[in-house]
Design an enzyme around this catalytic site. Sequence first.
Site, PDB file in Angstrom:
ATOM      1  N   TYR A 219       1.317   4.932  -2.559  1.00  7.30           N
ATOM      2  CA  TYR A 219       1.494   6.322  -2.137  1.00  7.30           C
ATOM      3  C   TYR A 219       2.858   6.864  -2.525  1.00  7.30           C
ATOM      4  O   TYR A 219       3.015   8.063  -2.765  1.00  7.30           O
ATOM      5  CB  TYR A 219       1.166   6.491  -0.648  1.00  7.30           C
ATOM      6  CG  TYR A 219      -0.317   6.703  -0.519  1.00  7.30           C
ATOM      7  CD1 TYR A 219      -0.834   7.990  -0.620  1.00  7.30           C
ATOM      8  CD2 TYR A 219      -1.196   5.635  -0.434  1.00  7.30           C
ATOM      9  CE1 TYR A 219      -2.190   8.201  -0.603  1.00  7.30           C
ATOM     10  CE2 TYR A 219      -2.551   5.835  -0.415  1.00  7.30           C
ATOM     11  CZ  TYR A 219      -3.050   7.122  -0.507  1.00  7.30           C
ATOM     12  OH  TYR A 219      -4.385   7.337  -0.518  1.00  7.30           O
TER      13      TYR A 219
ATOM     14  N   HIS B 208       0.805  -1.215   0.000  1.00 11.19           N
ATOM     15  CA  HIS B 208       0.000   0.000   0.000  1.00 11.19           C
ATOM     16  C   HIS B 208       0.846   1.277   0.000  1.00 11.19           C
ATOM     17  O   HIS B 208       0.621   2.154  -0.823  1.00 11.19           O
ATOM     18  CB  HIS B 208      -1.048   0.025   1.106  1.00 11.19           C
ATOM     19  CG  HIS B 208      -1.942   1.218   0.942  1.00 11.19           C
ATOM     20  ND1 HIS B 208      -2.905   1.306  -0.029  1.00 11.19           N
ATOM     21  CD2 HIS B 208      -1.943   2.416   1.545  1.00 11.19           C
ATOM     22  CE1 HIS B 208      -3.475   2.485  -0.002  1.00 11.19           C
ATOM     23  NE2 HIS B 208      -2.914   3.187   0.944  1.00 11.19           N
TER      24      HIS B 208
ATOM     25  N   HIS C  30      -9.194  -0.144 -11.806  1.00 10.79           N
ATOM     26  CA  HIS C  30      -8.956   0.862 -10.768  1.00 10.79           C
ATOM     27  C   HIS C  30      -7.536   1.405 -10.832  1.00 10.79           C
ATOM     28  O   HIS C  30      -7.319   2.606 -10.895  1.00 10.79           O
ATOM     29  CB  HIS C  30      -9.243   0.262  -9.385  1.00 10.79           C
ATOM     30  CG  HIS C  30      -8.702   1.083  -8.259  1.00 10.79           C
ATOM     31  ND1 HIS C  30      -9.255   2.284  -7.886  1.00 10.79           N
ATOM     32  CD2 HIS C  30      -7.641   0.892  -7.437  1.00 10.79           C
ATOM     33  CE1 HIS C  30      -8.558   2.790  -6.875  1.00 10.79           C
ATOM     34  NE2 HIS C  30      -7.575   1.969  -6.587  1.00 10.79           N
ATOM     35  N   PHE C  31      -6.534   0.490 -10.858  1.00 12.54           N
ATOM     36  CA  PHE C  31      -5.190   1.082 -10.801  1.00 12.54           C
ATOM     37  C   PHE C  31      -4.674   1.547 -12.154  1.00 12.54           C
ATOM     38  O   PHE C  31      -3.664   2.223 -12.213  1.00 12.54           O
ATOM     39  CB  PHE C  31      -4.191   0.208 -10.039  1.00 12.54           C
ATOM     40  CG  PHE C  31      -3.951  -1.158 -10.586  1.00 12.54           C
ATOM     41  CD1 PHE C  31      -3.298  -1.341 -11.783  1.00 12.54           C
ATOM     42  CD2 PHE C  31      -4.360  -2.269  -9.868  1.00 12.54           C
ATOM     43  CE1 PHE C  31      -3.065  -2.601 -12.274  1.00 12.54           C
ATOM     44  CE2 PHE C  31      -4.121  -3.545 -10.354  1.00 12.54           C
ATOM     45  CZ  PHE C  31      -3.478  -3.712 -11.564  1.00 12.54           C
ATOM     46  N   HIS C  32      -5.377   1.227 -13.231  1.00 16.04           N
ATOM     47  CA  HIS C  32      -5.006   1.915 -14.470  1.00 16.04           C
ATOM     48  C   HIS C  32      -5.557   3.334 -14.483  1.00 16.04           C
ATOM     49  O   HIS C  32      -5.057   4.187 -15.218  1.00 16.04           O
ATOM     50  CB  HIS C  32      -5.442   1.127 -15.710  1.00 16.04           C
ATOM     51  CG  HIS C  32      -4.518  -0.013 -16.004  1.00 16.04           C
ATOM     52  ND1 HIS C  32      -4.631  -1.236 -15.396  1.00 16.04           N
ATOM     53  CD2 HIS C  32      -3.410  -0.118 -16.813  1.00 16.04           C
ATOM     54  CE1 HIS C  32      -3.663  -2.050 -15.818  1.00 16.04           C
ATOM     55  NE2 HIS C  32      -2.910  -1.392 -16.675  1.00 16.04           N
TER      56      HIS C  32
ATOM     57  N   ARG D  25      -9.361 -11.025 -12.845  1.00 17.49           N
ATOM     58  CA  ARG D  25      -8.116 -10.397 -13.285  1.00 17.49           C
ATOM     59  C   ARG D  25      -7.044 -11.478 -13.365  1.00 17.49           C
ATOM     60  O   ARG D  25      -7.277 -12.626 -12.982  1.00 17.49           O
ATOM     61  CB  ARG D  25      -7.691  -9.304 -12.312  1.00 17.49           C
ATOM     62  CG  ARG D  25      -7.201  -9.817 -10.978  1.00 17.49           C
ATOM     63  CD  ARG D  25      -6.781  -8.698 -10.045  1.00 17.49           C
ATOM     64  NE  ARG D  25      -5.463  -8.193 -10.391  1.00 17.49           N
ATOM     65  CZ  ARG D  25      -4.625  -7.647  -9.488  1.00 17.49           C
ATOM     66  NH1 ARG D  25      -4.969  -7.557  -8.217  1.00 17.49           N
ATOM     67  NH2 ARG D  25      -3.449  -7.182  -9.859  1.00 17.49           N
ATOM     68  N   ARG D  26      -5.886 -11.102 -13.852  1.00 17.30           N
ATOM     69  CA  ARG D  26      -4.732 -11.999 -13.942  1.00 17.30           C
ATOM     70  C   ARG D  26      -5.122 -13.306 -14.590  1.00 17.30           C
ATOM     71  O   ARG D  26      -4.856 -14.386 -14.074  1.00 17.30           O
ATOM     72  CB  ARG D  26      -4.184 -12.280 -12.553  1.00 17.30           C
ATOM     73  CG  ARG D  26      -3.672 -11.051 -11.893  1.00 17.30           C
ATOM     74  CD  ARG D  26      -3.014 -11.343 -10.583  1.00 17.30           C
ATOM     75  NE  ARG D  26      -1.870 -10.473 -10.434  1.00 17.30           N
ATOM     76  CZ  ARG D  26      -1.098 -10.466  -9.349  1.00 17.30           C
ATOM     77  NH1 ARG D  26      -1.342 -11.276  -8.371  1.00 17.30           N
ATOM     78  NH2 ARG D  26      -0.095  -9.641  -9.275  1.00 17.30           N
TER      79      ARG D  26
HETATM   80  C1  HEM Z   1      -0.521   0.443 -23.261  1.00 18.00           C
HETATM   81  C2  HEM Z   1      -0.870   0.689 -22.024  1.00 18.00           C
HETATM   82  C3  HEM Z   1      -1.354  -0.390 -21.098  1.00 18.00           C
HETATM   83  C4  HEM Z   1      -2.117  -1.483 -21.384  1.00 18.00           C
HETATM   84  C5  HEM Z   1      -2.720  -1.867 -22.714  1.00 18.00           C
HETATM   85  C6  HEM Z   1      -2.267  -2.230 -20.164  1.00 18.00           C
HETATM   86  C7  HEM Z   1      -2.992  -3.414 -20.045  1.00 18.00           C
HETATM   87  C8  HEM Z   1      -3.064  -4.191 -18.913  1.00 18.00           C
HETATM   88  C9  HEM Z   1      -3.869  -5.369 -18.730  1.00 18.00           C
HETATM   89  C10 HEM Z   1      -4.805  -5.935 -19.781  1.00 18.00           C
HETATM   90  C11 HEM Z   1      -3.643  -5.853 -17.492  1.00 18.00           C
HETATM   91  C12 HEM Z   1      -4.326  -7.003 -16.784  1.00 18.00           C
HETATM   92  C13 HEM Z   1      -4.090  -8.330 -17.290  1.00 18.00           C
HETATM   93  C14 HEM Z   1      -4.611  -9.407 -16.382  1.00 18.00           C
HETATM   94  O1  HEM Z   1      -4.990  -9.154 -15.221  1.00 18.00           O
HETATM   95  O2  HEM Z   1      -4.639 -10.564 -16.855  1.00 18.00           O
HETATM   96  C15 HEM Z   1      -2.668  -5.005 -16.878  1.00 18.00           C
HETATM   97  C16 HEM Z   1      -2.160  -5.184 -15.609  1.00 18.00           C
HETATM   98  C17 HEM Z   1      -1.314  -4.295 -14.971  1.00 18.00           C
HETATM   99  N1  HEM Z   1      -0.890  -3.065 -15.460  1.00 18.00           N
HETATM  100 FE1  HEM Z   1      -1.236  -2.333 -17.305  1.00 18.00          FE
HETATM  101  N2  HEM Z   1      -1.604  -1.582 -19.174  1.00 18.00           N
HETATM  102  C18 HEM Z   1      -1.029  -0.452 -19.699  1.00 18.00           C
HETATM  103  C19 HEM Z   1      -0.272   0.486 -19.041  1.00 18.00           C
HETATM  104  C20 HEM Z   1       0.128   0.382 -17.722  1.00 18.00           C
HETATM  105  C21 HEM Z   1       0.909   1.357 -17.022  1.00 18.00           C
HETATM  106  C22 HEM Z   1       1.420   2.661 -17.601  1.00 18.00           C
HETATM  107  C23 HEM Z   1       1.101   0.864 -15.757  1.00 18.00           C
HETATM  108  C24 HEM Z   1       1.821   1.433 -14.582  1.00 18.00           C
HETATM  109  C25 HEM Z   1       2.134   2.636 -14.355  1.00 18.00           C
HETATM  110  C26 HEM Z   1       0.477  -0.420 -15.695  1.00 18.00           C
HETATM  111  C27 HEM Z   1       0.494  -1.238 -14.589  1.00 18.00           C
HETATM  112  C28 HEM Z   1      -0.081  -2.484 -14.506  1.00 18.00           C
HETATM  113  C29 HEM Z   1       0.041  -3.366 -13.379  1.00 18.00           C
HETATM  114  C30 HEM Z   1       0.829  -3.108 -12.082  1.00 18.00           C
HETATM  115  C31 HEM Z   1      -0.726  -4.497 -13.673  1.00 18.00           C
HETATM  116  C32 HEM Z   1      -0.957  -5.707 -12.755  1.00 18.00           C
HETATM  117  C33 HEM Z   1      -0.241  -6.886 -13.178  1.00 18.00           C
HETATM  118  C34 HEM Z   1      -0.666  -8.072 -12.375  1.00 18.00           C
HETATM  119  O3  HEM Z   1      -1.851  -8.183 -12.012  1.00 18.00           O
HETATM  120  O4  HEM Z   1       0.196  -8.923 -12.085  1.00 18.00           O
HETATM  121  N3  HEM Z   1      -0.127  -0.684 -16.904  1.00 18.00           N
HETATM  122  N4  HEM Z   1      -2.334  -3.986 -17.757  1.00 18.00           N
HETATM  123 CU   LIG Z   2      -3.886  -0.157  -0.714  1.00 17.40          CU
END
Ligand code: HEM
Ligand SMILES: [Cu+2]
Lengths: 48, 551
Positions: B226, B222, B373-375, B438-439
């Site tokens: 921040y 968490h 949410h975190f996107h 997710r994931r």
């Molecule tokens: C082209 C831009 C982006 C696309 C298309 C994208 C797409 C995705 C998708 C589809 C997932 C989820 C997949 C799943 O849960 O199976 C994901 C997870 C995630 N994304 Fe992105 N994302 C983008 C940019 C970003 C950026 C800029 C950040 C961070 C600053 C970010 C951080 C994360 C994180 C931390 C996860 C979690 C991974 C996990 O659950 O293990 N993403 N993203």
């Molecule tokens: Cu938190």
Amino acid sequence: MGKRNTVQHQPNPHESTHSLKGTFIAVMLLGVFILVSWFGFYALFLSR
Amino acid sequence: MTKVQLPLSKKESRLYMAFMWVTYISLLIGGLMGLLQTLVRSGKYTLPFNIDYYTILTVHGVILGLVLTTFFIIGFQFSLMGKTVGISDKQLKVAWLSFWVMLIGTIMAAVTILVGEASVLYTFYAPLRAHPAFYIGLALVIIGSWIAAFVNFRQLYVWKKAHKGEKSPLPAFMVIINMLMWFIATIGVATSVLVLFIPWSLGYAETINVLLSRTLFWYFGHPLVYFWLLPAYMAWYVVIPKIIGGKLFSDALARMAFILLLMFSIPVGFHHQLTEPGIDPTWKFIQVVLTFMVVIPSLMTAFSIFATFETTGRRKGFKSLFGWFKKLPWKDVRFLAPFIGMAAFIPGGAGGIVNASHQMNALVHNTIWITGHFHLTAATTVILTFFGITYWLVPHLTGRRLTPRLNKLGIIQTFIWTFGMTIMSGSMHIQGLLGGPRRSSFSEYAGGEQVATWINYQIAQAVGGTILFIGILLMVYIFIQLTFFAPRGVQEYPIAVEEDDAEPTPKILENWYLWIGITIALILFAYTIPVIDILKHSPPGSLPFDWPIGR
Ligand code: HEM
Ligand SMILES: [Cu+2]
């Protein structure tokens, strides 16, 4: 909070511009938005 | 805060640019993975060469969530320190050391993931096991960031000694708060990696305490978010007022908000473990209450931002209630990108309150809503603010200028990002409420009525993801232009000053012993008893698993 400057204040020509009415309303609206969305999702939770 | 800014030497600038380079290379690699994820999940595309979905998802999470953010933040914060309190030659050397340690760690972890030896996702939950090089790489990134933190502490200490009785410059104060929070928080994950994961992945320890490892992760997880957000707040408090031609609204309010964020960011990790068996619900409740305390500094920040806008607008002569709003510099990308970031934080923050509410957490836990949410919060609020900083920081460091053409490209970039993210994050939120996990790689989950409602949203995510990837290509292009090709010149480093009639800032706000003391007391209060509970009552530890994902 800290003690006020002891320097004599010049009459400030901008004093009248210091209104923060818009700010107040904006922050209140923000609070309302948060509450409404929270209760909205809570209703969804209850309905399931 | 009436000091003139210090000039940044060529030597310093090179260090800060090194951090920016890693940031934008990470954006390109991580963004490509994001695009591939959305394409796979649309069901119309399979990865070539037998690449595993969870390998690219791990790359995406680690490179964007952990690497890009940490490098940008440390580089930006170093520049703020350099501008306001200065850096000595010796400190600069140690700062370079921090960069190299972090970079070596990053490369180690990244290579291990890419060769398929660490498909454990960025949270590396046990009992999934990765190759030891993955954990060692992560540990190096953390250790490197600690070196940076100690350089920052030293910078302020030296400045304080030379400026007896003066309050520290606001940006430096904020950097120190963020690095203190980071240091206290990363002790948890470092302990977990060094004591639990590395011996276990090397085979020295047979089993691992799964619950303890997850608890230590979220003790860090968490404050991690921040740690991303506070540099954005720094820009909102001290940079944006200057860009819109105004002044700092309140030095004391800004400091107080940062102190509250320090205190209430750490003793709250259980809100990520609300569905975790093995943690007493009473302590979950206590940590949820502490979580909700961040509403206070968040609304203080919102108030301060609106107040800066309104005061500045009224100074310029706008009388009507919201007339000042229209006259904000919408055509200046240094303002527009962070502004959209702020706007995204309204639904983002509201969603966060939903996530942290125990009952509703059951509605969204482990669904793609969380990803949506975190996107919004990380990948829009934080990232757009970081882009907004890049537009002036990079040319300032390279001795170039943000030209009207690049400004315009930046505005287009901002719109592309906003548009793509609205589609992607919006459809993730809805699909999550419909139960979509997710994931998860593409799957039909053996059919079913509910599953059939998801696919259209996954296709929408692929559309949004494609638009976002175009936005990433444009941003990297702008970065390269600002680094090598923009015309030479002087780009301002915008730092706002206080109002002439500002009240003096109360001295107590710089009583570090007090604030660190309260922070530690809150952590001990929130964690001591439940952790003792976990240690005493855990089931037997787990052997490592390399399947279904792992190495
Ligand atoms: C082209 C831009 C982006 C696309 C298309 C994208 C797409 C995705 C998708 C589809 C997932 C989820 C997949 C799943 O849960 O199976 C994901 C997870 C995630 N994304 Fe992105 N994302 C983008 C940019 C970003 C950026 C800029 C950040 C961070 C600053 C970010 C951080 C994360 C994180 C931390 C996860 C979690 C991974 C996990 O659950 O293990 N993403 N993203
Ligand atoms: Cu938190």
